[in-house]
Design a protein around this motif. Sequence first.
Motif, short mmCIF file in Angstrom:
data_model
loop_
_atom_site.label_atom_id
_atom_site.label_comp_id
_atom_site.label_asym_id
_atom_site.label_seq_id
_atom_site.Cartn_x
_atom_site.Cartn_y
_atom_site.Cartn_z
N VAL A 12 0.83 -1.20 0.00
CA VAL A 12 0.00 0.00 0.00
C VAL A 12 0.87 1.25 0.00
N HIS A 13 1.92 1.28 0.82
CA HIS A 13 2.82 2.43 0.86
C HIS A 13 3.47 2.65 -0.50
N LEU A 14 3.93 1.57 -1.12
CA LEU A 14 4.62 1.71 -2.40
C LEU A 14 3.67 2.15 -3.50
N ARG A 15 2.44 1.68 -3.47
CA ARG A 15 1.48 2.13 -4.48
C ARG A 15 1.16 3.61 -4.32
N ASN A 16 1.06 4.06 -3.07
CA ASN A 16 0.84 5.49 -2.84
C ASN A 16 2.01 6.29 -3.39
N ALA A 17 3.23 5.80 -3.15
CA ALA A 17 4.42 6.49 -3.64
C ALA A 17 4.48 6.46 -5.16
N GLN A 18 4.11 5.34 -5.75
CA GLN A 18 4.14 5.20 -7.20
C GLN A 18 3.22 6.21 -7.88
N ALA A 19 2.10 6.52 -7.26
CA ALA A 19 1.17 7.48 -7.84
C ALA A 19 1.80 8.85 -7.99
#
Length: 527
Positions: free
Chosen positions: A230-237
């Motif tokens: 979840v953290h990485l997906r938020n960062a990827q956005a």
Amino acid sequence: MALMLFALLLAGCRPPTATVTPTQAVPTETPPPTQTPTPDPPVTLPVPTQVPYSAPAPTDMPATSRIRSMIDSGTLRVGVKFNEPPFGMLDKDGNVIGYDADIARTLAESWGLALEFVQVTDQTAVPYLLSGEVDLLIAAMPHRRDFEQFMDFSESYYPDGQAAMVRADSDIGSIGQLNQRMLAAVTGSTAAEALAANNLEVTLSLEDTLDEALTALMGSEVDAVVDSLVHLRNAQAGLGGAVKILDDLLMAEPLAIGLPRFDVNLRNAVNRTLQALEGGGRMAEIHGAWFPNANHPGMVTWESVDTRSFTDYPTDIAYVDSVLERIAEGGTLTVAGLSQAGEGQTQMEAFYQQLVEAMAARWGVQVAFVPNTADNPAANVAAGNAQLAVGVEPRWDGADAVSYSQAFLLHGDRLMVRADSEVRGFGDMRGDRVAVFGDNADEMETRANDLALSAQCASPACARLPTRRPRSRRSTATTLTPSSATAWRLARSCRPAPTRCASPSASTRSAASRSRSRATTRTSARW
């Protein structure tokens, strides 16, 4: 589908070792509720800390369920993280919002209680729960095996896990290719444990924040960043096409609600309510509000119906002799769930036997299988004839008599179609006729209707939404014989259900597992 479980197996496992440099200590159905009650619940704000978490000592069994104090005070106190989007955060007006906050509000309204939010961090969450400052932890908290010595967990409500992010132009395309690389992670995270679970030898740079780890990645100081998916997906956005996340997880970390240890009554109340919310579509609504571009993963629901209100649950906690203590003393583990051991077994029973024997070998104990108990394994545990039951599908009418493990196998109804068929799942069968086979007409009619209900949706997330129950009718069907093995394929399933292991609980009520019939009689229903 049915889902098979084993929690006791997990209690004795250790992750494989790996070289990580430098080493780091890893630290009934409810009406749709309003999403944002007015006024907003009171908020308690402690001072956050950023040091790695230190686990408390194991706790003793309490005499009274936390349900008692919640009923007396009329208040549910929930520990939530205020800096963990999209699970918990503050809006511009200072109100607590997020995925976890909505679950907390929904539980409180379902139970008829006022709600108080208490801010927790990784360091304060468990101490607050153990000291009684909060009743539940709904704080993006993974169900960790090493935490089970001092707290309990609900069924998982979100499937998170440790993942790896690399630069878009990186030659790293799989977990195995992280080996011998320079990686970054956040201090106090479970990244080192996840890497060890994959037997990876890496050099790990520990950063204070994820932003610092991402800066090191974009500056080519490290080859990958390991953190929560979840953290990485938020960062990827925010990074656009400059990064990519590897497809496979390093380690699954399903999020669950934290509860006081041994409080079976509160755990049953939480799980029952979560499943009622799942069946009524509320969990899908919450997921859609905070993950609008992702499919709701769904929750597996148990058989039978629990119609108790929150105040109907017992508030005392009965003492139960620990099976683990007897195992530690070198006793024999008695297991129900097999019709027979050895030759003549079904393939599934052979699997059960080998699984239990592998567990027993880890624990250093002997195993004795109770014969002819395949039809009622959980009832044998409830009656004291066995300490463990294997191959159990959990039922609410047995939840007070036995405790269920986590799932270890998923099975159930699948759909076979011709290889050139456009059908991809049960939802594609709307308006068609499908034959259901079995040896009991009444059971097959019920099963056909259940399948028809599943076909009202296109995914498991909405498979159990309330809908008009279609009438079933008996008819004949033509048997289709494939001309070759490649002429057929399995379409995806839309009917998950759990199978687990059962162990003694704090009550003497009996429990039974559902068995499915085969062959001869068939019933069909218009979908």
